[in-house]
Write a protein that holds these residues in place. Structure first.
Motif, mmCIF file in Angstrom:
data_model
loop_
_atom_site.group_PDB
_atom_site.id
_atom_site.type_symbol
_atom_site.label_atom_id
_atom_site.label_comp_id
_atom_site.label_asym_id
_atom_site.label_seq_id
_atom_site.Cartn_x
_atom_site.Cartn_y
_atom_site.Cartn_z
ATOM 1 N N GLY A 51 1.008 -1.154 0.060
ATOM 2 C CA GLY A 51 0.084 -0.041 0.019
ATOM 3 C C GLY A 51 0.992 1.231 0.002
ATOM 4 O O GLY A 51 2.004 1.091 -0.027
ATOM 5 N N LYS A 52 0.179 2.500 0.223
ATOM 6 C CA LYS A 52 1.050 3.456 -0.112
ATOM 7 C C LYS A 52 1.909 3.811 1.340
ATOM 8 O O LYS A 52 3.015 4.332 1.262
ATOM 9 C CB LYS A 52 -0.106 4.894 0.006
ATOM 10 C CG LYS A 52 -0.833 4.954 -1.207
ATOM 11 C CD LYS A 52 -1.603 6.247 -1.134
ATOM 12 C CE LYS A 52 -3.038 5.843 -1.337
ATOM 13 N NZ LYS A 52 -3.931 7.129 -0.944
ATOM 14 N N ASP A 53 1.743 3.294 2.509
ATOM 15 C CA ASP A 53 2.325 3.573 3.653
ATOM 16 C C ASP A 53 3.337 2.364 3.664
ATOM 17 O O ASP A 53 4.170 2.662 4.628
ATOM 18 C CB ASP A 53 1.282 3.268 4.688
ATOM 19 C CG ASP A 53 0.036 4.435 4.852
ATOM 20 O OD1 ASP A 53 0.195 5.353 4.068
ATOM 21 O OD2 ASP A 53 -0.778 4.065 5.303
ATOM 22 N N ALA A 54 3.402 1.469 3.005
ATOM 23 C CA ALA A 54 4.548 0.383 3.215
ATOM 24 C C ALA A 54 5.752 0.941 2.612
ATOM 25 O O ALA A 54 5.844 1.788 1.580
ATOM 26 C CB ALA A 54 4.145 -0.790 2.168
ATOM 27 N N SER A 55 6.885 0.606 3.322
ATOM 28 C CA SER A 55 8.240 0.861 3.158
ATOM 29 C C SER A 55 8.630 0.133 1.747
ATOM 30 O O SER A 55 8.230 -1.164 1.757
ATOM 31 C CB SER A 55 9.356 0.894 4.196
ATOM 32 O OG SER A 55 9.119 -0.381 4.749
ATOM 33 N N ALA A 56 9.741 0.496 1.143
ATOM 34 C CA ALA A 56 9.959 -0.279 -0.243
ATOM 35 C C ALA A 56 10.130 -1.669 -0.092
ATOM 36 O O ALA A 56 9.251 -2.329 -0.108
ATOM 37 C CB ALA A 56 11.228 0.422 -0.590
ATOM 38 N N ASP A 57 11.222 -1.944 0.203
ATOM 39 C CA ASP A 57 11.322 -3.576 0.250
ATOM 40 C C ASP A 57 11.540 -4.214 1.596
ATOM 41 O O ASP A 57 11.900 -5.427 1.842
ATOM 42 C CB ASP A 57 12.631 -3.887 -0.535
ATOM 43 C CG ASP A 57 12.677 -3.657 -2.079
ATOM 44 O OD1 ASP A 57 13.518 -3.550 -2.728
ATOM 45 O OD2 ASP A 57 11.525 -3.741 -2.653
ATOM 46 N N SER A 58 11.307 -3.295 2.694
ATOM 47 C CA SER A 58 11.673 -3.859 3.895
ATOM 48 C C SER A 58 10.327 -4.393 4.434
ATOM 49 O O SER A 58 10.332 -5.231 5.389
ATOM 50 C CB SER A 58 12.173 -2.736 4.861
ATOM 51 O OG SER A 58 10.988 -1.711 5.071
ATOM 52 N N GLN A 59 9.101 -4.239 3.640
ATOM 53 C CA GLN A 59 8.177 -4.916 4.163
ATOM 54 C C GLN A 59 7.783 -6.078 3.495
ATOM 55 O O GLN A 59 7.903 -6.596 2.490
ATOM 56 C CB GLN A 59 6.862 -3.880 4.147
ATOM 57 C CG GLN A 59 5.565 -4.268 4.351
ATOM 58 C CD GLN A 59 5.359 -4.200 5.937
ATOM 59 O OE1 GLN A 59 5.979 -3.393 6.383
ATOM 60 N NE2 GLN A 59 4.770 -5.019 6.549
ATOM 61 N N ARG A 60 7.447 -7.075 4.514
ATOM 62 C CA ARG A 60 7.096 -8.403 4.120
ATOM 63 C C ARG A 60 5.402 -8.461 3.996
ATOM 64 O O ARG A 60 4.808 -8.087 4.706
ATOM 65 C CB ARG A 60 7.481 -9.482 4.959
ATOM 66 C CG ARG A 60 9.090 -9.770 4.954
ATOM 67 C CD ARG A 60 9.564 -10.720 5.783
ATOM 68 N NE ARG A 60 8.740 -11.935 5.953
ATOM 69 C CZ ARG A 60 8.331 -12.536 6.887
ATOM 70 N NH1 ARG A 60 8.791 -12.424 8.198
ATOM 71 N NH2 ARG A 60 7.568 -13.666 6.781
ATOM 72 N N TYR A 61 4.917 -9.204 2.772
ATOM 73 C CA TYR A 61 3.665 -9.327 2.589
ATOM 74 C C TYR A 61 3.048 -10.768 2.735
ATOM 75 O O TYR A 61 3.842 -11.728 2.214
ATOM 76 C CB TYR A 61 3.274 -8.691 1.109
ATOM 77 C CG TYR A 61 3.884 -7.366 0.969
ATOM 78 C CD1 TYR A 61 3.268 -6.135 1.758
ATOM 79 C CD2 TYR A 61 4.847 -6.931 0.062
ATOM 80 C CE1 TYR A 61 3.661 -4.688 1.535
ATOM 81 C CE2 TYR A 61 5.290 -5.471 0.021
ATOM 82 C CZ TYR A 61 4.670 -4.645 0.782
ATOM 83 O OH TYR A 61 5.413 -3.549 0.333
ATOM 84 N N GLY A 62 1.884 -10.839 3.341
ATOM 85 C CA GLY A 62 1.345 -12.009 3.381
ATOM 86 C C GLY A 62 0.244 -12.148 4.375
ATOM 87 O O GLY A 62 -0.156 -11.412 4.998
ATOM 88 N N ILE A 63 0.443 -13.392 4.913
ATOM 89 C CA ILE A 63 -0.625 -13.926 6.060
ATOM 90 C C ILE A 63 0.265 -14.056 7.210
ATOM 91 O O ILE A 63 1.104 -15.307 7.166
ATOM 92 C CB ILE A 63 -1.553 -14.994 5.608
ATOM 93 C CG1 ILE A 63 -2.371 -14.533 4.516
ATOM 94 C CG2 ILE A 63 -2.359 -15.329 6.895
ATOM 95 C CD1 ILE A 63 -3.258 -15.651 4.066
ATOM 96 N N PHE A 64 0.095 -13.486 8.447
ATOM 97 C CA PHE A 64 0.893 -13.641 9.445
ATOM 98 C C PHE A 64 0.272 -13.632 11.038
ATOM 99 O O PHE A 64 -0.794 -13.200 11.316
ATOM 100 C CB PHE A 64 2.030 -12.516 9.639
ATOM 101 C CG PHE A 64 2.794 -12.298 8.568
ATOM 102 C CD1 PHE A 64 3.683 -13.028 8.312
ATOM 103 C CD2 PHE A 64 2.265 -11.326 7.419
ATOM 104 C CE1 PHE A 64 4.833 -13.166 7.025
ATOM 105 C CE2 PHE A 64 3.205 -11.198 6.310
ATOM 106 C CZ PHE A 64 4.381 -11.919 5.990
ATOM 107 N N CYS A 65 0.423 -14.261 11.883
ATOM 108 C CA CYS A 65 0.031 -14.706 13.146
ATOM 109 C C CYS A 65 0.890 -13.517 13.917
ATOM 110 O O CYS A 65 2.203 -13.735 13.871
ATOM 111 C CB CYS A 65 0.143 -15.991 13.649
ATOM 112 S SG CYS A 65 -0.029 -16.113 15.576
#
Length: 78
Positions: A51-65
Motif C-alpha cells: 500500500g501507500k504506507d508500506a516502505s519499499a522492500d523492507s516490508q514483507r507481505y502475506g498472512i501472519f500470526c
C-alpha cells in the motif's frame, strides 16, 4: 533401501498436496474478508498487502500470526 527398487514418495506427495490445499483455502478465506484464527495459538491472522504506507522492500507481505506461529509470505504484482 538401495536394492534398486524405486522409492515410494506417495505419502510425502499426499501430505504436501494436503498442506498446499489447506494454505490455498486459508488464503482464499482471508482474501474474502473472513476472520481466520491461527491453528496453533488462536490469535487472529493478519493479511499484509502492499500500500501507500508500506516502505519499499523492507516490508514483507502475506498472512501472519502476531505470535509468528503462522507465516505465509506472498508475492504481489503491481
Amino acid at each position: 533401501m538401495l536394492s534398486g527398487e524405486p522409492m515410494d514418495f506417495s505419502r510425502i506427495n499426499q501430505a504436501t498436496a494436503q498442506s498446499f490445499n489447506e494454505q490455498k483455502n486459508l488464503i482464499k478465506r482471508i482474501g474474502k474478508g473472513h476472520a481466520v484464527h491461527c491453528q496453533q495459538c488462536g490469535q487472529l491472522l493478519q493479511l499484509r498487502v502492499p500500500g501507500k504506507d508500506a516502505s519499499a522492500d523492507s516490508q514483507r507481505y502475506g498472512i501472519f500470526c502476531p505470535k509468528k506461529c503462522t507465516d505465509i509470505e506472498l508475492e504481489f504484482e503491481a
